[in-house]
Design an enzyme around this catalytic site. Structure first.
Site, PDB file in Angstrom:
ATOM      1  N   HIS A  41      -2.034 -17.974  -2.239  1.00  0.00           N
ATOM      2  CA  HIS A  41      -1.161 -17.500  -1.293  1.00  0.00           C
ATOM      3  C   HIS A  41      -1.582 -18.104  -0.106  1.00  0.00           C
ATOM      4  O   HIS A  41      -3.119 -18.013   0.344  1.00  0.00           O
ATOM      5  CB  HIS A  41      -0.977 -16.021  -0.963  1.00  0.00           C
ATOM      6  CG  HIS A  41      -0.260 -15.549   0.204  1.00  0.00           C
ATOM      7  ND1 HIS A  41      -1.138 -14.826   1.112  1.00  0.00           N
ATOM      8  CD2 HIS A  41       0.699 -15.873   0.629  1.00  0.00           C
ATOM      9  CE1 HIS A  41      -0.548 -14.700   2.359  1.00  0.00           C
ATOM     10  NE2 HIS A  41       0.689 -15.219   2.010  1.00  0.00           N
ATOM     11  N   HIS A 117      -0.918 -20.576   9.464  1.00  0.00           N
ATOM     12  CA  HIS A 117      -0.822 -19.065   9.198  1.00  0.00           C
ATOM     13  C   HIS A 117      -1.427 -18.361  10.188  1.00  0.00           C
ATOM     14  O   HIS A 117      -2.679 -18.063  10.409  1.00  0.00           O
ATOM     15  CB  HIS A 117      -1.491 -19.111   7.665  1.00  0.00           C
ATOM     16  CG  HIS A 117      -1.423 -17.383   7.294  1.00  0.00           C
ATOM     17  ND1 HIS A 117      -1.995 -16.647   6.598  1.00  0.00           N
ATOM     18  CD2 HIS A 117      -0.224 -16.722   7.347  1.00  0.00           C
ATOM     19  CE1 HIS A 117      -1.690 -15.512   6.053  1.00  0.00           C
ATOM     20  NE2 HIS A 117      -0.384 -15.714   6.686  1.00  0.00           N
TER      21      HIS A 117
END
Length: 337
Positions: A41, A117
């Site tokens: 992820h 992110h």
């Protein structure tokens, strides 16, 4: 869309009682229906740049905080946004075969594209893809799935340049979405890369690209809620083609406030036993309840990769959780089962 029969190969090396044992696994499958593959992820979050501003897609409150007190905001975001700890080639060496690449343009990054992110990465998209291409050159029998998504602030020109770079870099290694590849045909053609692209308009213009994949994501810091969500999704039926079950946890503002000294790695470590127990109970296959790709945070701190890969033995007739094989097996040995 993914109605084709294929063969994929994953290899893993495990050290048992001080002796390395290499296992080969070859499964006859409908890709996107049966094979179970380990993924990471937010694969590029290992190189977040703590000196970069927070993403423009973050909340207004966080962006204001970043402007007022960046010396506090950015380290905090960094602690919670970092979900991996190793470069792509190391992740692939562990057995990861699905890479989650979330692409963005920095406001002051010029023409270069980065990953993001919470914060933006230090490595550019081209640097990361070049590294992956080098790894694939050294592992000509391996097949990797790349998911390119998010595309924060990318222009049409950015998309054009990015796709052209992907096609030029990987060239004949790309598995076209129009093909019906088998492992033998991939080996014969030198095909090693499936590229999923999260912009349908671009996908329609390039047969080398695959449509965006469904990602089951619970958006919770509670591993029990993550498992409950994934179980609910399983019983609703499988999406068409490739899809991902995310074991990743998500912190919210109250959680961060009440855990000021914690970070994403520590939160993941506390939940990992429960999440991996659930994983060990899964099985691949096209039926309702079958799992396709499982993504996890910090893929190098546990036996996540070998656990997921081992579940594919269930396609050969095994049942339940399977322990690592005590003897070395060749691809041919397993294929004959």
């Amino acid at each position: 869309m993914y109605n084709f029969l294929g063969f994929l190969c994953l290899r893993r090396t495990q050290v048992a009682q001080g002796c390395p044992q290499t296992f080969g696994l070859i499964i006859c499958i409908h890709i996107g229906q049966s094979f179970l593959s380990p993924g990471s992820h937010d694969s590029m979050s290992f190189c977040l740049d703590v000196s970069s501003p927070v993403q423009r897609s973050e909340s207004c409150l966080l962006r204001v905080s970043d402007r007022l007190v960046p010396c506090w905001t950015r380290p905090c975001v960094y602690r919670w946004a970092t979900t991996q700890q190793s470069v792509l080639s190391d992740q692939c060496d562990l057995g990861i075969r699905f890479l989650d690449l979330r692409i963005a343009r920095k406001s002051a990054g010029g023409s270069q594209l980065f990953f993001a992110h919470g914060l933006y990465t230090q490595m550019t998209v081209k640097e990361a893809l070049d590294e992956l291409a080098t790894w694939l050159d050294s592992h000509p029998k391996e097949v990797v799935i790349i998911s390119c998504s998010h595309f924060e602030s990318l222009t049409d020109t950015d998309h054009t340049n990015l796709v052209e770079y992907i096609i030029t870099l990987f060239g004949e290694k790309l598995c076209s979405s129009q093909d019906t590849p088998t492992l033998s045909s991939c080996w014969a053609r030198g095909q090693q890369v499936v590229v999923s692209y999260g912009n349908q308009q671009v996908v329609l213009q390039h047969p080398e690209l695959w449509t965006e994949m469904t990602y089951w994501y619970a958006d919770s810091s509670d591993p029990k809620k993550v498992i409950a969500y994934l179980e609910d999704q399983k019983h609703r039926g499988r999406p068409a083609g490739f899809y991902i079950s995310g074991l990743n946890l998500t912190e919210d503002a109250p959680y961060v406030v009440f855990h000021p000294l914690q970070n994403m790695r520590e939160m993941t470590m506390k939940a990992l036993s429960l999440l991996l127990t659930w994983t060990s109970e899964q099985r691949p296959g096209p039926e309702i309840g079958g799992i396709n790709i499982i993504c996890c945070d910090f893929v190098g701190i546990s036996q996540f990769c070998s656990l997921v890969i081992n579940l594919n033995y269930k396609l050969l007739g095994g049942a339940g959780t399977l322990a690592p094989r005590p003897v070395c097996r060749t691809l041919g040995d397993i294929a004959q089962k």
